[in-house]
Write a protein that holds these residues in place. Structure first.
Motif, PDB file in Angstrom:
ATOM      1  N   GLY A 147       2.796  13.566  42.586  1.00 31.59           N
ATOM      2  CA  GLY A 147       4.169  14.014  42.408  1.00 31.59           C
ATOM      3  C   GLY A 147       4.649  14.896  43.541  1.00 31.59           C
ATOM      4  N   LEU A 148       4.391  14.464  44.767  1.00 28.54           N
ATOM      5  CA  LEU A 148       4.797  15.246  45.934  1.00 28.54           C
ATOM      6  C   LEU A 148       6.316  15.309  46.064  1.00 28.54           C
ATOM      7  CD1 LEU A 148       2.193  13.890  48.501  1.00 28.54           C
ATOM      8  CD2 LEU A 148       2.374  16.273  47.762  1.00 28.54           C
ATOM      9  N   GLU A 149       6.790  16.399  46.648  1.00 29.84           N
ATOM     10  CA  GLU A 149       8.196  16.539  47.002  1.00 29.84           C
ATOM     11  C   GLU A 149       8.278  16.832  48.502  1.00 29.84           C
ATOM     12  OE1 GLU A 149      10.200  19.369  44.512  1.00 29.84           O
ATOM     13  OE2 GLU A 149       9.130  18.735  42.721  1.00 29.84           O
ATOM     14  N   GLY A 150       9.514  16.991  48.993  1.00 23.33           N
ATOM     15  CA  GLY A 150       9.703  17.337  50.394  1.00 23.33           C
ATOM     16  C   GLY A 150      10.093  16.141  51.240  1.00 23.33           C
ATOM     17  N   SER A 151      10.009  16.315  52.557  1.00 22.38           N
ATOM     18  CA  SER A 151      10.576  15.362  53.505  1.00 22.38           C
ATOM     19  C   SER A 151       9.639  14.200  53.819  1.00 22.38           C
ATOM     20  CB  SER A 151      10.927  16.094  54.808  1.00 22.38           C
ATOM     21  OG  SER A 151      11.278  15.184  55.822  1.00 22.38           O
ATOM     22  N   ILE A 152      10.224  13.012  53.900  1.00 21.17           N
ATOM     23  CA  ILE A 152       9.579  11.828  54.476  1.00 21.17           C
ATOM     24  C   ILE A 152      10.365  11.470  55.736  1.00 21.17           C
ATOM     25  CG2 ILE A 152       8.883   9.442  54.147  1.00 21.17           C
ATOM     26  CD1 ILE A 152       7.524  11.357  52.208  1.00 21.17           C
ATOM     27  N   PRO A 153       9.800  11.635  56.937  1.00 21.26           N
ATOM     28  CA  PRO A 153      10.534  11.267  58.148  1.00 21.26           C
ATOM     29  C   PRO A 153      10.635   9.756  58.308  1.00 21.26           C
ATOM     30  CG  PRO A 153       8.341  12.052  58.702  1.00 21.26           C
ATOM     31  CD  PRO A 153       8.487  12.229  57.223  1.00 21.26           C
ATOM     32  N   VAL A 154      11.807   9.301  58.725  1.00 23.20           N
ATOM     33  CA  VAL A 154      12.056   7.864  58.886  1.00 23.20           C
ATOM     34  C   VAL A 154      12.704   7.637  60.239  1.00 23.20           C
ATOM     35  CG1 VAL A 154      13.206   5.831  57.938  1.00 23.20           C
ATOM     36  CG2 VAL A 154      12.394   7.631  56.389  1.00 23.20           C
ATOM     37  N   LEU A 155      12.109   6.779  61.059  1.00 25.74           N
ATOM     38  CA  LEU A 155      12.696   6.414  62.345  1.00 25.74           C
ATOM     39  C   LEU A 155      13.634   5.236  62.141  1.00 25.74           C
ATOM     40  CD1 LEU A 155       9.869   7.821  63.213  1.00 25.74           C
ATOM     41  CD2 LEU A 155      10.366   6.742  65.417  1.00 25.74           C
ATOM     42  N   VAL A 156      14.853   5.358  62.677  1.00 28.66           N
ATOM     43  CA  VAL A 156      15.865   4.314  62.493  1.00 28.66           C
ATOM     44  C   VAL A 156      16.555   4.009  63.812  1.00 28.66           C
ATOM     45  CG1 VAL A 156      16.269   5.003  60.097  1.00 28.66           C
ATOM     46  CG2 VAL A 156      17.707   5.953  61.909  1.00 28.66           C
ATOM     47  N   GLN A 157      17.153   2.845  63.868  1.00 30.88           N
ATOM     48  CA  GLN A 157      17.952   2.485  65.039  1.00 30.88           C
ATOM     49  C   GLN A 157      19.161   3.413  65.118  1.00 30.88           C
ATOM     50  OE1 GLN A 157      18.856  -1.611  64.306  1.00 30.88           O
ATOM     51  NE2 GLN A 157      16.757  -2.309  64.640  1.00 30.88           N
ATOM     52  N   SER A 158      19.400   3.963  66.292  1.00 29.50           N
ATOM     53  CA  SER A 158      20.428   5.001  66.415  1.00 29.50           C
ATOM     54  C   SER A 158      21.849   4.446  66.358  1.00 29.50           C
ATOM     55  CB  SER A 158      20.237   5.786  67.715  1.00 29.50           C
ATOM     56  OG  SER A 158      20.300   4.929  68.837  1.00 29.50           O
ATOM     57  N   LEU A 159      22.056   3.178  66.751  1.00 30.31           N
ATOM     58  CA  LEU A 159      23.414   2.641  66.814  1.00 30.31           C
ATOM     59  C   LEU A 159      24.065   2.557  65.433  1.00 30.31           C
ATOM     60  CD1 LEU A 159      23.092  -0.194  69.494  1.00 30.31           C
ATOM     61  CD2 LEU A 159      24.172   2.044  69.737  1.00 30.31           C
TER      62      LEU A 159
END
Length: 232
Positions: free
Chosen positions: A115-127
């Protein structure tokens, strides 16, 4: 042996120990592949030979300070912390760990739980980052907020005037869960299915051990490979 050298306080200690073992002759023929400028600096300081990572590398073993690990499945979160100006560190960390035959993640007791909380970083296309952010926001409506990571300070949900843009032209979105996450594996699968998502900070590794540091003891947990499907 080729060893992936992680980044963080525990990884620093491991790199120093490896350097001492090499200098004493207790181990030989070890080459390190650093996950960050920090780990490269520590390795150089303590005499660990280095090679830069390439996609065709066969890595025998890797260790790293995870930001969090899900109890039971050992799905790990990397890339929350940003202590350097390296813009590609999430991809590098994950690529080296995935390329390794075996991996060890090191965490404190409070970082290992279900049951973790907090941030998941996600790399996405910037356009088209905003459309991707909105799709992720709709997916986890009420459970998470989506912020574009800024290169300087905290600049609000849109990332301010200076959002991080990696050398490959990607933005980083922090998907900040404010309620417990039932399954990190399901989150990873959902993110993988969104057009424009390049990668994320969730690592599913079937040959994986977690070293957990408590106040009075250190314990290890090894993954049963049947616990997580579709692992790497």
């Amino acid at each position: 042996m080729v060893v992936g050298l992680g980044s963080g306080e525990a990884s620093d200690l491991a790199i120093r120990y490896l350097g001492h073992q090499l200098r004493s002759g207790s181990v030989q023929d070890v080459v390190g592949v650093p996950m960050s400028a920090r780990s490269a600096s520590e390795a150089a300081k303590y005499g660990v030979p280095l090679k830069h990572f390439r996609d065709d590398f066969q890595i025998d073993f890797a260790f790293h300070d995870a930001d969090a690990v899900e109890e039971g499945t050992l799905v790990s979160v990397v890339g929350r912390r940003r202590t350097t100006q390296e813009d590609d560190y999430i991809l590098r960390q994950k690529s080296i760990v995935k390329a390794a035959d075996e991996a060890v993640f090191m965490v404190k007791e409070e970082q290992y739980k279900s049951g973790l909380e907090g941030s998941i970083p996600v790399l996405v296309q910037s356009l088209n980052w905003l459309a991707i952010a909105e799709e992720i926001d709709d997916l986890y409506l009420g459970d998470a907020e989506v912020w574009r990571r800024a290169s300087v300070g905290d600049a609000g949900p849109l990332g301010g005037d200076f959002p991080i843009v990696t050398s490959d032209g990607h933005n980083i979105l922090d998907v900040i869960f404010t309620t417990p996450i039932p399954s990190l594996a399901n989150v990873a699968k959902s993110l993988d299915n969104i057009d424009g998502v390049v990668d994320h900070g969730l690592v599913i590794k079937t040959r994986c051990t977690v070293v957990i540091a408590g106040e009075t003891e250190v314990r290890t947990v090894t993954l049963q490979t049947s616990a997580v499907e579709d692992g790497v």
